[in-house]
Scaffold this active site. Structure first.
Site, PDB file in Angstrom:
ATOM      1  N   LYS A   1      24.539  13.228  46.849  1.00 53.00           N
ATOM      2  CA  LYS A   1      23.819  13.203  45.577  1.00 53.00           C
ATOM      3  C   LYS A   1      22.330  13.245  45.902  1.00 53.00           C
ATOM      4  CE  LYS A   1      22.650   9.743  42.051  1.00 53.00           C
ATOM      5  NZ  LYS A   1      23.121   8.511  41.376  1.00 53.00           N
TER       6      LYS A   1
ATOM      7  N   THR B   1      26.476   4.286  40.230  1.00 50.30           N
ATOM      8  CA  THR B   1      25.571   3.175  40.552  1.00 50.30           C
ATOM      9  C   THR B   1      26.340   2.085  41.310  1.00 50.30           C
ATOM     10  OG1 THR B   1      24.492   3.682  38.429  1.00 50.30           O
ATOM     11  CG2 THR B   1      23.642   1.824  39.651  1.00 50.30           C
TER      12      THR B   1
ATOM     13  N   GLU C   1      31.268  10.729  35.538  1.00 45.63           N
ATOM     14  CA  GLU C   1      30.842   9.518  36.244  1.00 45.63           C
ATOM     15  C   GLU C   1      30.424   8.462  35.226  1.00 45.63           C
ATOM     16  OE1 GLU C   1      26.818   7.954  38.475  1.00 45.63           O
ATOM     17  OE2 GLU C   1      27.388  10.043  38.775  1.00 45.63           O
TER      18      GLU C   1
END
Length: 204
Positions: A134, A74, A44
């Site tokens: 997450k 993000t 990521e």
């Protein structure tokens, strides 16, 4: 209705995901290569600056050459979703649950991994059709959170993110976490052997 069951295939049986935050293009590629060589197939790259987006693009190209996938992290705006798609990301990751971002990612062909920290968020996300989440910040939520939440929501699958390293990972895997996301630990040579051992370790 959205769906992020593709994470079953994206992660496969690998227990770790690498997060490359704010490292710049060259360093990000170096750390990504370290992760891939350890057997960590999912990477990521948070996209908070133009340099981050370029790093995502470069790493996505390198990953494709290995038959691997890279996600954009993000992701908190619709512009981030567009940038992720354009840069070659295979999925998006967000710190919180934003149904607009989840739906936009889904429409772009990118499964979304939203952040959750409460049963309410998990319940709303499940209603949207999601099953992978997450858990953030995992180090503050603690291992007990996962067992408690799994009770009413047994269909939820969690990626623990935030403050994770080779020392803390085993306890979270034992608590039922499916994947541990690590960042700075990948830059610590002392942790690499333990991370390597954890790549396919733990129980379902």
């Amino acid at each position: 209705m959205t769906d992020n069951s593709a994470f079953h295939e994206l992660f496969g049986d690998v227990r770790l995901m690498a997060i490359l935050r704010g490292m710049g293009v060259e360093r990000s590629l170096q750390v990504a290569t370290t992760a891939w060589d350890l057997g960590i197939t999912a990477v990521e790259v948070p996209v908070q600056t133009p340099t981050d987006v370029e790093a995502l693009r470069v790493i996505a190209e390198a990953a494709a050459a290995r038959g691997l996938h890279v996600g954009a992290g993000t992701v908190v705006t619709l512009e981030h979703v567009r940038q992720a798609k354009d840069a070659g990301a295979a999925f998006t990751v967000s710190p919180g649950f934003d149904v607009e971002i989840v739906r936009a990612s889904h429409e772009a062909g990118l499964p979304a991994l939203p952040g959750v920290a409460t049963p309410t968020e998990v319940q709303h996300a499940l209603k949207e059709g999601l099953t992978w989440f997450k858990a953030f910040p995992a180090s503050l939520l603690g291992t007990g959170w996962f067992g408690a939440v799994r009770g009413p929501f047994p269909q939820a699958t969690f990626v623990a993110t935030g403050g994770m390293d080779a020392a803390s990972a085993p306890a979270f895997l034992e608590a039922g976490v499916r994947v541990i996301a690590v960042g700075s630990a990948l830059e610590n040579p002392a942790q690499l052997p333990a991370l390597s051992a954890l790549v396919k370790g733990g129980a379902d």
